[in-house]
Write a protein that holds these residues in place. Structure first.
Motif, PDB file in Angstrom:
ATOM      1  N   TYR A   4      74.839  65.318  16.798  1.00 49.65           N
ATOM      2  CA  TYR A   4      74.113  64.950  18.005  1.00 49.65           C
ATOM      3  C   TYR A   4      74.080  66.116  18.980  1.00 49.65           C
ATOM      4  CZ  TYR A   4      72.518  62.321  22.055  1.00 49.65           C
ATOM      5  OH  TYR A   4      71.787  61.880  23.122  1.00 49.65           O
ATOM      6  N   GLY A   5      75.228  66.783  19.038  1.00 52.56           N
ATOM      7  CA  GLY A   5      75.319  67.931  19.933  1.00 52.56           C
ATOM      8  C   GLY A   5      74.330  69.003  19.547  1.00 52.56           C
ATOM      9  N   ILE A   6      74.275  69.261  18.233  1.00 55.10           N
ATOM     10  CA  ILE A   6      73.341  70.292  17.751  1.00 55.10           C
ATOM     11  C   ILE A   6      71.912  69.910  18.068  1.00 55.10           C
ATOM     12  CG2 ILE A   6      72.433  71.416  15.704  1.00 55.10           C
ATOM     13  CD1 ILE A   6      75.241  71.188  14.488  1.00 55.10           C
ATOM     14  N   SER A   7      71.571  68.670  17.774  1.00 57.04           N
ATOM     15  CA  SER A   7      70.190  68.260  18.022  1.00 57.04           C
ATOM     16  C   SER A   7      69.869  68.339  19.513  1.00 57.04           C
ATOM     17  CB  SER A   7      69.938  66.841  17.491  1.00 57.04           C
ATOM     18  OG  SER A   7      70.635  65.893  18.293  1.00 57.04           O
ATOM     19  N   SER A   8      70.855  68.028  20.340  1.00 60.07           N
ATOM     20  CA  SER A   8      70.607  68.080  21.782  1.00 60.07           C
ATOM     21  C   SER A   8      70.414  69.514  22.255  1.00 60.07           C
ATOM     22  CB  SER A   8      71.770  67.442  22.543  1.00 60.07           C
ATOM     23  OG  SER A   8      71.897  66.099  22.166  1.00 60.07           O
ATOM     24  N   ILE A   9      71.245  70.414  21.698  1.00 63.76           N
ATOM     25  CA  ILE A   9      71.082  71.821  22.086  1.00 63.76           C
ATOM     26  C   ILE A   9      69.701  72.297  21.687  1.00 63.76           C
ATOM     27  CG2 ILE A   9      71.837  74.189  21.678  1.00 63.76           C
ATOM     28  CD1 ILE A   9      74.648  73.092  21.214  1.00 63.76           C
ATOM     29  N   LEU A  10      69.331  71.946  20.455  1.00 63.16           N
ATOM     30  CA  LEU A  10      67.993  72.339  19.987  1.00 63.16           C
ATOM     31  C   LEU A  10      66.922  71.790  20.915  1.00 63.16           C
ATOM     32  CD1 LEU A  10      68.033  72.004  16.099  1.00 63.16           C
ATOM     33  CD2 LEU A  10      67.455  74.013  17.466  1.00 63.16           C
ATOM     34  N   THR A  11      67.082  70.524  21.270  1.00 65.59           N
ATOM     35  CA  THR A  11      66.129  69.923  22.195  1.00 65.59           C
ATOM     36  C   THR A  11      66.027  70.743  23.467  1.00 65.59           C
ATOM     37  OG1 THR A  11      66.691  67.719  21.376  1.00 65.59           O
ATOM     38  CG2 THR A  11      65.538  67.843  23.486  1.00 65.59           C
ATOM     39  N   GLY A  12      67.211  70.988  24.031  1.00 63.73           N
ATOM     40  CA  GLY A  12      67.245  71.707  25.297  1.00 63.73           C
ATOM     41  C   GLY A  12      66.577  73.066  25.189  1.00 63.73           C
ATOM     42  N   VAL A  13      66.969  73.785  24.134  1.00 61.35           N
ATOM     43  CA  VAL A  13      66.438  75.147  23.974  1.00 61.35           C
ATOM     44  C   VAL A  13      64.929  75.134  23.759  1.00 61.35           C
ATOM     45  CG1 VAL A  13      66.385  77.087  22.375  1.00 61.35           C
ATOM     46  CG2 VAL A  13      68.574  76.194  23.166  1.00 61.35           C
ATOM     47  N   THR A  14      64.507  74.321  22.775  1.00 62.94           N
ATOM     48  CA  THR A  14      63.064  74.325  22.484  1.00 62.94           C
ATOM     49  C   THR A  14      62.250  73.828  23.667  1.00 62.94           C
ATOM     50  OG1 THR A  14      63.282  72.143  21.457  1.00 62.94           O
ATOM     51  CG2 THR A  14      63.241  74.058  19.978  1.00 62.94           C
ATOM     52  N   SER A  15      62.672  72.744  24.255  1.00 60.71           N
ATOM     53  CA  SER A  15      61.861  72.196  25.336  1.00 60.71           C
ATOM     54  C   SER A  15      61.828  73.130  26.538  1.00 60.71           C
ATOM     55  CB  SER A  15      62.352  70.812  25.747  1.00 60.71           C
ATOM     56  OG  SER A  15      63.704  70.906  26.168  1.00 60.71           O
ATOM     57  N   LEU A  16      62.937  73.728  26.857  1.00 67.67           N
ATOM     58  CA  LEU A  16      62.934  74.610  28.017  1.00 67.67           C
ATOM     59  C   LEU A  16      62.097  75.863  27.769  1.00 67.67           C
ATOM     60  CD1 LEU A  16      64.016  74.778  30.858  1.00 67.67           C
ATOM     61  CD2 LEU A  16      65.915  76.160  30.005  1.00 67.67           C
ATOM     62  N   SER A  17      62.301  76.472  26.589  1.00 71.27           N
ATOM     63  CA  SER A  17      61.529  77.693  26.327  1.00 71.27           C
ATOM     64  C   SER A  17      60.042  77.371  26.235  1.00 71.27           C
ATOM     65  CB  SER A  17      62.017  78.404  25.067  1.00 71.27           C
ATOM     66  OG  SER A  17      62.258  77.477  24.041  1.00 71.27           O
ATOM     67  N   MET A  18      59.723  76.249  25.614  1.00 73.23           N
ATOM     68  CA  MET A  18      58.317  75.873  25.554  1.00 73.23           C
ATOM     69  C   MET A  18      57.768  75.589  26.934  1.00 73.23           C
ATOM     70  SD  MET A  18      57.484  76.234  22.514  1.00 73.23           S
ATOM     71  CE  MET A  18      58.145  76.274  20.870  1.00 73.23           C
ATOM     72  N   ALA A  19      58.595  74.943  27.771  1.00 76.26           N
ATOM     73  CA  ALA A  19      58.132  74.642  29.119  1.00 76.26           C
ATOM     74  C   ALA A  19      57.745  75.927  29.837  1.00 76.26           C
ATOM     75  CB  ALA A  19      59.206  73.909  29.900  1.00 76.26           C
ATOM     76  N   VAL A  20      58.611  76.924  29.732  1.00 78.25           N
ATOM     77  CA  VAL A  20      58.348  78.198  30.405  1.00 78.25           C
ATOM     78  C   VAL A  20      57.103  78.862  29.805  1.00 78.25           C
ATOM     79  CG1 VAL A  20      59.226  80.540  30.725  1.00 78.25           C
ATOM     80  CG2 VAL A  20      60.750  78.589  31.070  1.00 78.25           C
ATOM     81  N   PHE A  21      57.084  78.911  28.504  1.00 77.33           N
ATOM     82  CA  PHE A  21      55.988  79.580  27.794  1.00 77.33           C
ATOM     83  C   PHE A  21      54.636  78.942  28.120  1.00 77.33           C
ATOM     84  CE2 PHE A  21      54.492  82.577  25.134  1.00 77.33           C
ATOM     85  CZ  PHE A  21      54.011  82.168  23.903  1.00 77.33           C
ATOM     86  N   VAL A  22      54.595  77.613  27.993  1.00 74.67           N
ATOM     87  CA  VAL A  22      53.341  76.905  28.255  1.00 74.67           C
ATOM     88  C   VAL A  22      52.911  77.102  29.692  1.00 74.67           C
ATOM     89  CG1 VAL A  22      52.291  74.622  28.467  1.00 74.67           C
ATOM     90  CG2 VAL A  22      53.613  75.195  26.454  1.00 74.67           C
ATOM     91  N   TYR A  23      53.882  77.055  30.581  1.00 70.18           N
ATOM     92  CA  TYR A  23      53.527  77.212  31.989  1.00 70.18           C
ATOM     93  C   TYR A  23      52.924  78.590  32.248  1.00 70.18           C
ATOM     94  CZ  TYR A  23      53.565  77.146  37.006  1.00 70.18           C
ATOM     95  OH  TYR A  23      53.163  77.189  38.308  1.00 70.18           O
ATOM     96  N   ILE A  24      53.562  79.604  31.689  1.00 71.62           N
ATOM     97  CA  ILE A  24      53.064  80.963  31.918  1.00 71.62           C
ATOM     98  C   ILE A  24      51.673  81.138  31.326  1.00 71.62           C
ATOM     99  CG2 ILE A  24      53.388  83.396  31.323  1.00 71.62           C
ATOM    100  CD1 ILE A  24      56.367  82.926  31.477  1.00 71.62           C
ATOM    101  N   PHE A 209      66.896  64.625  16.129  1.00 71.02           N
ATOM    102  CA  PHE A 209      66.266  65.894  15.726  1.00 71.02           C
ATOM    103  C   PHE A 209      64.755  65.854  15.834  1.00 71.02           C
ATOM    104  CE2 PHE A 209      69.427  68.836  14.525  1.00 71.02           C
ATOM    105  CZ  PHE A 209      70.521  68.122  14.073  1.00 71.02           C
ATOM    106  N   ALA A 210      64.220  64.631  15.873  1.00 74.03           N
ATOM    107  CA  ALA A 210      62.769  64.508  16.011  1.00 74.03           C
ATOM    108  C   ALA A 210      62.289  65.074  17.339  1.00 74.03           C
ATOM    109  CB  ALA A 210      62.354  63.053  15.887  1.00 74.03           C
ATOM    110  N   VAL A 211      63.169  65.069  18.325  1.00 73.40           N
ATOM    111  CA  VAL A 211      62.744  65.492  19.664  1.00 73.40           C
ATOM    112  C   VAL A 211      62.384  66.994  19.714  1.00 73.40           C
ATOM    113  CG1 VAL A 211      63.295  65.441  22.106  1.00 73.40           C
ATOM    114  CG2 VAL A 211      64.150  63.656  20.621  1.00 73.40           C
ATOM    115  N   PRO A 212      63.287  67.880  19.274  1.00 77.79           N
ATOM    116  CA  PRO A 212      62.881  69.291  19.294  1.00 77.79           C
ATOM    117  C   PRO A 212      61.670  69.566  18.406  1.00 77.79           C
ATOM    118  CG  PRO A 212      65.012  69.050  18.215  1.00 77.79           C
ATOM    119  CD  PRO A 212      64.697  67.749  18.830  1.00 77.79           C
ATOM    120  N   LEU A 213      61.621  68.850  17.303  1.00 76.56           N
ATOM    121  CA  LEU A 213      60.465  69.012  16.412  1.00 76.56           C
ATOM    122  C   LEU A 213      59.187  68.690  17.160  1.00 76.56           C
ATOM    123  CD1 LEU A 213      59.596  69.605  13.523  1.00 76.56           C
ATOM    124  CD2 LEU A 213      59.581  67.148  13.111  1.00 76.56           C
ATOM    125  N   TYR A 214      59.247  67.607  17.899  1.00 77.76           N
ATOM    126  CA  TYR A 214      58.088  67.236  18.694  1.00 77.76           C
ATOM    127  C   TYR A 214      57.648  68.377  19.600  1.00 77.76           C
ATOM    128  CZ  TYR A 214      55.670  65.401  22.758  1.00 77.76           C
ATOM    129  OH  TYR A 214      54.790  65.231  23.790  1.00 77.76           O
TER     130      TYR A 214
END
Lengths: 721, 121
Positions: A4-24, A209-214
Motif C-alpha cells: 500500500y505504501g508503495i502504491s501510495s508513493i507512486l500515486t503521489g509521485v506520478t500525480s504531483l509530477s503530472m500536475a506540474v507538467f500539465v500545468y506548465i 495501484f490503479a490510481v497512479p496508472l490512471y
C-alpha cells in the motif's frame, strides 16, 4: 512488504509530477488547469496515505489520514467539475451545492472529527508478506454519507454524464471521452476499494495501484490528445509502467525477499548486488522500453502502416498520370478508401479565375462549397504555415485563444466540412488543398497520418503540375497544328490564285486576237453602209458593244492578274479618271447586285504621282469588299466614293452601308492571310496588298466601321507637286 | 496609187480582218504571219506602213521592226512608219515599241486603227 505504501508513493509521485507538467504545458487551457488541481488533490492523498502506511503509531497515522483525506474529499468534487468542463455543461446550482458539501466535509475532517474520522487502528496484522497499515478508522456518519453518496455517488454520476453525451459527440472528442471514462472508472474503482477495510471487509487495498496508472494514462492523453488513439495511450503507459516497475522495483523486491540469503553469501557487501542490479536494469531500461514499444506499435499500427504504405505507393504512381482529371479522382479515391474516411475533396488554384475551385471529390454532400477566394483565411494561413490543419485542434485554440484568426479558421473548416485540411505546395506556392472528412469508426488522425498526407499532398502537387503542363502542351500543340494547317491552306490558295492569275493573263491575251477580229469586222460592216435594215444594223451594233465589253473585261483581268513590276511606271495619275475607270470596270458587275457606285467629288484637280494600275487595284479591291458587305445585309445599296483635298493630301473615302466589321476584328484586317471569308472565297491578301501599294505611294490607309452600320475606308495620298 | 500596208500577225484571224478592213478603206494590204517573211518582203517591195503584232513566235514584232529599220538605213531607203498592235501595254517589248512607233492596244476598233494610220499616211 508495504504494497500500500508503495502504491501510495507512486500515486503521489506520478500525480504531483503530472500536475506540474500539465500545468506548465497547458495552463492556458481551462481543462488542463482543473486537471492539475485534481492531480494535486490526488498527490495529497498519495503522500498522505504513504505516510500513514509507514507510521509507527496510531496518533501519527491519524494525523496523516487527515492530510490524506483533504485529497480524498476534493477528488470527487473536482472530478465532476472536470466532467462538466469537458462536456461543456454548466449546472451552476449543482456545482455550488457540491462546493458547499465539499467544504463541509473538509471542515468535519479537521473540526468535527466525531462525524468523520475519530481514530485509527492497525490492520492486516495477520496477512503474510504485507506490512500492516493503520487502516481501520471507524467511519463517522458523515464519512459514510461521503463515501456512498459523494465519493461513489458523484463519480458514478460523472460517468453517467459522460455516457449520456457519448452518442452526441463525434470524432476526436469521442476518443478522448472514451478514455476519460475508462481511466477514471479504473482509478476510482481501484482507489475506492481502499475503503473496504473500514467497513470490516478484509480486502487488502492492492488495487490502489490503479490510481497512479490512471494518472499516467490521463496526462499522456491530455497533453497529446490531439492525435492519440486510446490504444496507443494505454499501451505506451502500460509498457512504461511495466518496464520501470521492473527496473526500479526488482532491486527492491530482491532486497526485501532475499536479504537474508545475500547477507549469507556476500557478507558486508551484500548491498552491491541490488545496487548493481539496479544500475544494470536502469541502463537497459530505455532499450527494453523502446523494444517493447516498437513491438507493440507494430502490432497496433499494422493497419495504419498498411495504409500509409498504400498512400506512399499512390504518390509514386501519381507522377505517371498525365490526365489531370484522372489524377485528381485517383487521389480522392485512394485517400477516401485507404484511410477509410467519410469524404474528401480537392480544391485547386485556377489562374484564370484567381480562385481555388473544387476539382474533385468523393462522397461529398450536396452543399459542398465549390470555390475559395484568395482572401480566404485558410489560404492566408497555409501560405505562412505550411502544415496541415486539424479541426479539433483549431477549435480548441479558438476557444482558449482570443485571436480572431482561429475563429475564422474554425468557421472555414466547418463550411468545408473538413476534419483535416492538407495543403499542397509547389515551389513554395500554394497550389491546392486536400480536404478530409472524419475517419470512419471514430478513429483519430495520428501525427504519422498527417505526415503521410503532407508527403502525399506535395507529391500530388508535383503530379498535378505535370498533368497541367502536359495538358497545356497538348493543347498548345493542337493549336499550333491547327494554325499551321490554316496557313498551309491559305498558302495553297494564294498559289492557286497566283497560278490562276498567270493563266488568266495568258488566256486573256489569247482572247485579244479573236476580239480584234470581231471588232474590226463588225465595225467594217457598220461603216460599209451596206446594211439597210434597222434591226440588222442594231444587231451589228450590239455585237460591237458586246465586243467592247469583252475588251474591258480582258483588260482589267490582265491588269489584276499580272504581278506588279518592280519598277512599275510612275506617272501623274488623275484620281478622278482612275475612279471612273474603276467604275466602268466593276460598275456592271455591281449592277448585277443592284449596287451602284456614287462618286462624290467637288471640282478640282486630284492628281498624285503613282501607278494608275496599282491604285485602280486598290480601289477595286475595297469596292468589291464593300459590295460583299452590303450583300450580307440588304438587296441593294450604294457605295459612295468621295474625294477631298487639301494642300498636302488627297483623301479618297469609300463608304458603304453594309454589315460592318466587328470591333475585335478591326485590328486584324490588314494582317496578311487574315480573312473572314471561307477558304476559296478569299485569301486575305487583298487589304494587305492595298496597304503595301498605298504605302509605296507614300500614303496611308485606314478603316472605320460599326457593326451593322457600315464601313468607311480612307486612303490618303500626297498631292502631286 | 493606193498606199501599201504590211500587216504582220501570227494569228490568221487578225490578219484577214485587218486586210479586209484596209482594203475596204482603200489601202492595199499584204498579210504575213511572221517577222522573217516581213523582213524579206521589205527588201524588195515598197511598203508605206507596217502594222505589226508585238508578241509573235520566233522573232517578235519589235525585233522585226528593228531589223527592218536597219535594212532600210543600210539601203538608204526612207523610213517606214510602224504601228504596233498588242495585248500588253506594260510589257518590256511594248515599252521599247513606243520608241519605234505607235502602240495600239488589242482589241481595237476599226476607227482607232484607221485614225492612227491616217496620222502617218
Amino acid at each position: 512488504m508495504n504494497l500500500y505504501g508503495i502504491s501510495s508513493i507512486l500515486t503521489g509521485v506520478t500525480s504531483l509530477s503530472m500536475a506540474v507538467f500539465v500545468y506548465i504545458k497547458g495552463y492556458r487551457n481551462r481543462l488542463a488547469r482543473l486537471w492539475s488541481l485534481f492531480a494535486v488533490s490526488a498527490a495529497f492523498y498519495g503522500f498522505g496515505a504513504a505516510m500513514v502506511s509507514y507510521a509507527k503509531d496510531a496518533a501519527k497515522a491519524f494525523f496523516w489520514w487527515q492530510i490524506a483525506y483533504i485529497g480524498i474529499i476534493l477528488l470527487p468534487f473536482l472530478f465532476v467539475c472536470l466532467v462538466y468542463e469537458f462536456l461543456g455543461i454548466q449546472h451552476r446550482f449543482f456545482i455550488r451545492l457540491a462546493a458547499f458539501l465539499t467544504l463541509l466535509y473538509l471542515a468535519s475532517n479537521f473540526f468535527f472529527k466525531k462525524l468523520f474520522i475519530n481514530s485509527c487502528t492497525l490492520y492486516f496484522t495477520e496477512m503474510k508478506w504485507v506490512t500492516p497499515v493503520y487502516f481501520i478508522y471507524p467511519p463517522g456518519p458523515l464519512l459514510i454519507f461521503f463515501i456512498i453518496f459523494t465519493f461513489f455517488g458523484w463519480v458514478i454520476y460523472g460517468h453517467w454524464e459522460l455516457l449520456k453525451h457519448y452518442k452526441e459527440i463525434t470524432g476526436l472528442k469521442r476518443n478522448q471521452l472514451k478514455y476519460f471514462f475508462i481511466a477514471a472508472a479504473l482509478g476510482f474503482a481501484g482507489g475506492g476499494a481502499s475503503f473496504l477495510p473500514c467497513f470490516g471487509i478484509s480486502f487488502y487495498p492492492i488495487f490502489n495501484f490503479a490510481v497512479p496508472l490512471y494518472f499516467l494514462m490521463m496526462s499522456y492523453a491530455i497533453l497529446r490528445y490531439r492525435l492519440l488513439d486510446i490504444r496507443v495511450a494505454i499501451t505506451r503507459t502500460g509498457i512504461f509502467v511495466a518496464v520501470y516497475t521492473l527496473v526500479l522495483g526488482a532491486p527492491f523486491l530482491i532486497t526485501n525477499w532475499f536479504k537474508g540469503r545475500l547477507v549469507e553469501v556476500f557478507d558486508a557487501s551484500w548491498w552491491m548486488i541490488p545496487l548493481g542490479l539496479m544500475a544494470t536494469l536502469g541502463t537497459l531500461g530505455p532499450f527494453i522500453y523502446i523494444f517493447l514499444e516498437r513491438q507493440a506499435e507494430r502490432r497496433l499500427f499494422y493497419e495504419q502502416r498498411r495504409y500509409q504504405e498504400t498512400l506512399r505507393q499512390s504518390a509514386r504512381e501519381m507522377a505517371r498520370i498525365h490526365s489531370l482529371k484522372k489524377l485528381l479522382s485517383l487521389i480522392v479515391h485512394t485517400v477516401t478508401k485507404t484511410v477509410r474516411i467519410t469524404h474528401s475533396a480537392i480544391y485547386l488554384f485556377d489562374a484564370k479565375s484567381e480562385q481555388f475551385l473544387l476539382d474533385a471529390g468523393r462522397n461529398l454532400k450536396k452543399g459542398q462549397v465549390t470555390s475559395l477566394t484568395r482572401e480566404n483565411p485558410l489560404v492566408f494561413w497555409f501560405e505562412t504555415n505550411r502544415e496541415p490543419l486539424v479541426y479539433e485542434e483549431i477549435k480548441r485554440k479558438a476557444q482558449e485563444n482570443s485571436k480572431i484568426i482561429f475563429t475564422g479558421l474554425e468557421e472555414q473548416m466547418r463550411f468545408l466540412n473538413a476534419a483535416v485540411i492538407v495543403p499542397g505546395f509547389l515551389d513554395r506556392r500554394l497550389i491546392g488543398i486536400l480536404v478530409l472528412g472524419d475517419k470512419r469508426f471514430d478513429k483519430v488522425y495520428s501525427s504519422e497520418d498527417l505526415n503521410t498526407f503532407s508527403l502525399l499532398a506535395n507529391q500530388a502537387a508535383l503530379a498535378i503540375e505535370n498533368a497541367l503542363l502536359y495538358e497545356n502542351m497538348e493543347e498548345q500543340v493542337k493549336k499550333r497544328t491547327e494554325e499551321l494547317v490554316t496557313v498551309q491552306k491559305q498558302l495553297i490558295q494564294a498559289e492557286k490564285m497566283a497560278t490562276v492569275g498567270t493563266l488568266a493573263g495568258g488566256v486573256a491575251h489569247e482572247i485579244n486576237n479573236p476580239l480584234t477580229a470581231i471588232l474590226t469586222n463588225v465595225q467594217m460592216l457598220l461603216d460599209s453602209g451596206a446594211i439597210d435594215d434597222k434591226l440588222d444594223k442594231e444587231s451589228l451594233e450590239l455585237i460591237e458593244q458586246a465586243t467592247k465589253r469583252c475588251r474591258t473585261i480582258v483588260r482589267k483581268l490582265m491588269t489584276y492578274a499580272k504581278k506588279p513590276l518592280e519598277n512599275a511606271e510612275i506617272s501623274a495619275v488623275n484620281l478622278m479618271d482612275m475612279l471612273k475607270s474603276v467604275d466602268s470596270f466593276v460598275g456592271y458587275q455591281l449592277a448585277q447586285d443592284n449596287i451602284k457606285i456614287v462618286i462624290d467629288a467637288p471640282d478640282g484637280d486630284y492628281s498624285v504621282m503613282g501607278n494608275q494600275n496599282e491604285l485602280e487595284q486598290v480601289i477595286t479591291n475595297i469596292v468589291l469588299n464593300a459590295r460583299d458587305a452590303i450583300r450580307q445585309v440588304k438587296n441593294s445599296g450604294d457605295i459612295t466614293v468621295s474625294l477631298a483635298k487639301n494642300s498636302e493630301w488627297i483623301k479618297i473615302k469609300i463608304k458603304d452601308e453594309g454589315a460592318g466589321i466587328p470591333k475585335e476584328i478591326m485590328p486584324k484586317i490588314f494582317d496578311p492571310f487574315f480573312t473572314t471569308k471561307d477558304v476559296g472565297r478569299g485569301v486575305g491578301l487583298g487589304l494587305p496588298i492595298c496597304q503595301s501599294i498605298v504605302e509605296k505611294h507614300h500614303g496611308s490607309i485606314s478603316a472605320q466601321s460599326e457593326l451593322n452600320k457600315g464601313s468607311v475606308f480612307t486612303i490618303q495620298l500626297p498631292v502631286k507637286e | 496609187m493606193s498606199k501599201n500596208i504590211l500587216v504582220i500577225d501570227d494569228d490568221g484571224l487578225v490578219t484577214k480582218s485587218l486586210c479586209d478592213l484596209l482594203t475596204k478603206t482603200g489601202f492595199s494590204a499584204d498579210a504575213l504571219n511572221n517577222g522573217f517573211d516581213a523582213i524579206d518582203k521589205v527588201k524588195d517591195t515598197h511598203v508605206d506602213l507596217i502594222v505589226v503584232d508585238i508578241r509573235m513566235p520566233g522573232i517578235d514584232g519589235v525585233q522585226t521592226v528593228k531589223k527592218i529599220k536597219e535594212i532600210l538605213k543600210a539601203k538608204n531607203k526612207p523610213d517606214i512608219p510602224v504601228i504596233f498592235i498588242t495585248g500588253y501595254a506594260d510589257s518590256q517589248a511594248a515599252i521599247e515599241a513606243q520608241e519605234l512607233g505607235k502602240v495600239i492596244l488589242k482589241p481595237f476598233g476599226s476607227k482607232e486603227l484607221l485614225d492612227s494610220i491616217t496620222e502617218y499616211i
